[in-house]
Write a protein that holds these residues in place. Structure first.
Motif, PDB file in Angstrom:
ATOM      1  N   UNK B  76      -3.633  19.052 -15.695  1.00 14.36           N
ATOM      2  CA  UNK B  76      -3.405  18.112 -16.795  1.00 14.36           C
ATOM      3  C   UNK B  76      -1.994  17.544 -16.836  1.00 14.36           C
ATOM      4  N   UNK B  77      -0.959  18.418 -16.697  1.00  9.43           N
ATOM      5  CA  UNK B  77       0.383  17.864 -16.878  1.00  9.43           C
ATOM      6  C   UNK B  77       0.740  16.911 -15.741  1.00  9.43           C
ATOM      7  N   UNK B  78       0.204  17.184 -14.520  1.00  8.26           N
ATOM      8  CA  UNK B  78       0.470  16.240 -13.427  1.00  8.26           C
ATOM      9  C   UNK B  78      -0.304  14.944 -13.638  1.00  8.26           C
ATOM     10  N   UNK B  79      -1.539  15.038 -14.134  1.00  4.35           N
ATOM     11  CA  UNK B  79      -2.321  13.822 -14.366  1.00  4.35           C
ATOM     12  C   UNK B  79      -1.638  12.932 -15.405  1.00  4.35           C
ATOM     13  N   UNK B  80      -1.140  13.559 -16.475  1.00  2.00           N
ATOM     14  CA  UNK B  80      -0.582  12.780 -17.579  1.00  2.00           C
ATOM     15  C   UNK B  80       0.819  12.257 -17.296  1.00  2.00           C
ATOM     16  N   UNK B  81       1.624  13.043 -16.555  1.00  6.79           N
ATOM     17  CA  UNK B  81       3.033  12.676 -16.426  1.00  6.79           C
ATOM     18  C   UNK B  81       3.493  12.452 -14.985  1.00  6.79           C
ATOM     19  N   UNK B  82       2.564  12.456 -14.031  1.00  4.97           N
ATOM     20  CA  UNK B  82       2.965  12.317 -12.638  1.00  4.97           C
ATOM     21  C   UNK B  82       3.335  10.886 -12.274  1.00  4.97           C
ATOM     22  N   UNK B  83       4.054  10.747 -11.162  1.00  5.73           N
ATOM     23  CA  UNK B  83       4.430   9.423 -10.688  1.00  5.73           C
ATOM     24  C   UNK B  83       3.230   8.716 -10.053  1.00  5.73           C
ATOM     25  N   UNK B  84       3.226   7.407 -10.106  1.00  3.67           N
ATOM     26  CA  UNK B  84       2.146   6.653  -9.473  1.00  3.67           C
ATOM     27  C   UNK B  84       2.281   5.174  -9.774  1.00  3.67           C
ATOM     28  N   UNK B  85       1.550   4.349  -9.050  1.00  3.68           N
ATOM     29  CA  UNK B  85       1.686   2.899  -9.203  1.00  3.68           C
ATOM     30  C   UNK B  85       0.470   2.236  -9.851  1.00  3.68           C
ATOM     31  N   UNK B  86      -0.748   2.694  -9.473  1.00  4.02           N
ATOM     32  CA  UNK B  86      -1.956   2.029  -9.972  1.00  4.02           C
ATOM     33  C   UNK B  86      -2.317   2.603 -11.343  1.00  4.02           C
ATOM     34  N   UNK B  87      -1.941   1.901 -12.387  1.00  4.42           N
ATOM     35  CA  UNK B  87      -2.147   2.437 -13.731  1.00  4.42           C
ATOM     36  C   UNK B  87      -3.622   2.434 -14.114  1.00  4.42           C
ATOM     37  N   UNK B  88      -4.072   3.588 -14.614  1.00  2.00           N
ATOM     38  CA  UNK B  88      -5.430   3.660 -15.137  1.00  2.00           C
ATOM     39  C   UNK B  88      -5.425   3.641 -16.660  1.00  2.00           C
ATOM     40  N   UNK B  89      -4.375   4.232 -17.236  1.00  2.00           N
ATOM     41  CA  UNK B  89      -4.346   4.423 -18.680  1.00  2.00           C
ATOM     42  C   UNK B  89      -2.905   4.645 -19.120  1.00  2.00           C
ATOM     43  N   UNK B 256     -13.156  11.200  -1.246  1.00  7.48           N
ATOM     44  CA  UNK B 256     -12.276  10.265  -1.949  1.00  7.48           C
ATOM     45  C   UNK B 256     -11.510   9.423  -0.931  1.00  7.48           C
ATOM     46  N   UNK B 257     -11.121   8.216  -1.320  1.00  5.74           N
ATOM     47  CA  UNK B 257     -10.436   7.348  -0.369  1.00  5.74           C
ATOM     48  C   UNK B 257      -8.982   7.755  -0.099  1.00  5.74           C
ATOM     49  N   UNK B 258      -8.428   8.742  -0.828  1.00  6.02           N
ATOM     50  CA  UNK B 258      -7.007   9.083  -0.615  1.00  6.02           C
ATOM     51  C   UNK B 258      -6.866  10.029   0.562  1.00  6.02           C
ATOM     52  N   UNK B 259      -5.745   9.923   1.286  1.00  9.25           N
ATOM     53  CA  UNK B 259      -5.501  10.880   2.361  1.00  9.25           C
ATOM     54  C   UNK B 259      -4.437  11.890   1.946  1.00  9.25           C
ATOM     55  N   UNK B 260      -3.282  11.438   1.499  1.00  6.05           N
ATOM     56  CA  UNK B 260      -2.216  12.356   1.117  1.00  6.05           C
ATOM     57  C   UNK B 260      -1.918  12.171  -0.371  1.00  6.05           C
ATOM     58  N   UNK B 261      -1.926  13.300  -1.133  1.00  5.83           N
ATOM     59  CA  UNK B 261      -1.770  13.153  -2.578  1.00  5.83           C
ATOM     60  C   UNK B 261      -0.308  13.083  -3.002  1.00  5.83           C
ATOM     61  N   UNK B 262       0.621  13.316  -2.052  1.00  5.77           N
ATOM     62  CA  UNK B 262       2.035  13.285  -2.448  1.00  5.77           C
ATOM     63  C   UNK B 262       2.491  11.853  -2.677  1.00  5.77           C
ATOM     64  N   UNK B 263       3.504  11.714  -3.536  1.00  2.15           N
ATOM     65  CA  UNK B 263       3.993  10.371  -3.847  1.00  2.15           C
ATOM     66  C   UNK B 263       4.983   9.916  -2.810  1.00  2.15           C
TER      67      UNK B 263
END
Lengths: 193, 263
Positions: B76-89, B256-263
């Protein structure tokens, strides 16, 4: 004085640590219950996991005790079926090693709040290192990461420093620490009178 | 915890070897950065958990409940506060992105697989056999191993003492007081007597053990002889093929279409 720890030191350290291991088994679910709050409140109680090393060191005051205590506590937690599984062993080894190195830097001669707090912070650094590889904490948003680290540091000082010292002070009042500490120069002086 | 109903082949694997392999697997699992590998790998470990621990299914599901709590709170804490570019919410400080979602789920599976590996080991290994095996195969010094075994034997006595203190508190009416403060007061009265009694008892046992030469460094003989068997080979080949299978599944049937989950 023979080198290394005697069986008495080892057994007392392990018994204290296994006691802490039981506590950690309860602490795990508590940690995970606090965690979903999201702003890393859980990190405030993380310091408990570094406490065995400093408590055991403050009681027995010998080289190697802090490392043994942390490893023994994590093994105890592991063998009781921890939710964290095998990772507790790895964290235990690293945290114990980091605390031990710091106490070694002070030549095992100081038993005050400052030294045990710094030893705790050293363990804390070790755990963060593992988190970096295992938990990708480097990929948290920056403000979130700062909060995470700051809360863990604060918790560490409270548990491994302040709480450990106050527990050992109370234990000294009961007199059991005299059983396990090696005799000091003061003891020999009293004998010579 | 240790009430094996029926023993499987996993109970007969050499304990030190089992621990070593799980340790290697831990390091290996930390190097998996692909969700597509992590999920099949978790499945192969959970097969061992469900079929080889010899516990009734009711117990296994009870054990799983906290594991799912671990799964959700870790991710949960990574989902809510993790880095990323494609915003879902996005809502206030919460920022869910596609990258952080996958990374969070990956971390959840990682925590789950560590928990499953750990509990499978614990449910299939008797602590006494583990320490004998560590002494015989990995040359752990007997004074450490026997201290551990003695300390494990002391756990029930610690619980007994804990109950005694609680009963004493009840008799003195501490439990009738309501509120957080009185609860804290009750907890505060626990550690010092528990610790001091444990240290006294440990000291007495240690003196007795030293008198019986448990301290000595000379070659010892052992009551239990723990050796190797073909089950060890079976275990190693299961692990190797499960790793192979996970990578094969990830390349042939990616979920899933992702290969590496690291940012």
């Amino acid at each position: 004085m023979s080198k290394g720890l005697k069986l008495t030191d080892i057994l007392v350290t392990i018994v204290i640590s296994v006691g802490f291991g039981i506590l950690y088994k309860i602490w795990g679910p508590l940690y995970y219950a606090v965690k979903p709050l999201g702003i890393h409140m859980d990190q405030l109680i993380y310091g408990m996991w570094f406490m065995t090393a400093t408590v055991a060191f403050l009681i027995i005051r010998k080289p190697g005790v802090a490392f043994l205590a942390e490893v023994a506590a994590s093994s105890g937690e592991f063998l009781m079926g921890s939710e964290f599984g095998l990772e507790v062993l790895f964290y235990g080894i690293i945290q114990g090693l980091f605390a031990e190195l710091l106490l070694m830097a002070f030549r095992y001669k100081r038993y005050d709040l400052l030294v045990v707090s710094v030893a705790g912070l050293s363990s804390c650094l070790g755990s963060l290192l593992l988190d970096f590889y295992k938990g990708y904490i480097g990929d948290l948003s920056t403000w979130n990461l700062i909060l995470y680290v700051a809360f863990r540091f604060i918790g560490t000082i409270l548990f491994t420093g302040v709480l450990a010292i106050s527990i050992v002070n109370s234990l000294e009042a009961t007199g059991v620490t005299n059983l396990v500490r090696s005799s000091s120069k003061k003891d020999f002086d009293t004998l010579n009178q | 915890m240790n009430t094996p109903i029926k023993e499987s082949w996993l109970h007969k694997v050499n304990p030190a070897l089992k621990l070593l392999i799980l340790a290697i697997l831990f390091v290996f699992a930390v190097t998996i950065h692909q969700l597509n590998v992590m999920i099949p790998f978790t499945l192969t470990v959970s097969i061992l958990f469900f079929l080889c621990t010899g516990q009734p299914y009711r117990n296994l599901f009870l054990i799983l409940i906290p594991f799912f709590l671990v799964f959700f709170s870790t991710s949960l804490s990574m989902i809510l506060f993790g880095k990323g570019d494609t915003t879902l919410f996005k809502w206030g400080i919460i920022h869910v992105t596609e990258e952080s979602l996958y990374r969070g789920v990956h971390l959840g599976f990682r925590a789950l697989v560590f928990a499953l590996m750990g509990i499978t080991f614990v449910l299939t290994t008797k602590p006494v056999k583990l320490f004998y095996s560590l002494m015989q195969q990995l040359k752990l010094q007997p004074k450490y191993a026997y201290s551990f075994m003695a300390a494990i034997r002391l756990i029930p006595i610690m619980f007994e003492e804990f109950k005694t203190i609680r009963d004493a508190q009840k008799v003195r009416g501490l439990h009738s007081e309501k509120g957080v403060w009185s609860k804290l007061k009750r907890i505060k009265a626990l550690p010092i007597p528990l610790l001091s009694q444990s240290i006294r008892r440990a000291f007495r046992i240690a003196v007795a053990m030293e008198a019986k030469r448990f301290n000595s460094l000379q070659e010892r003989t052992f009551y239990y002889q723990v050796g190797f068997s073909t089950y060890d080979l079976l275990f190693i080949s299961y692990i190797v093929s499960s790793i192979g299978l996970s990578y094969w599944l990830a390349s042939e049937f990616p979920l899933f279409p992702v290969t590496d989950v690291r940012y």
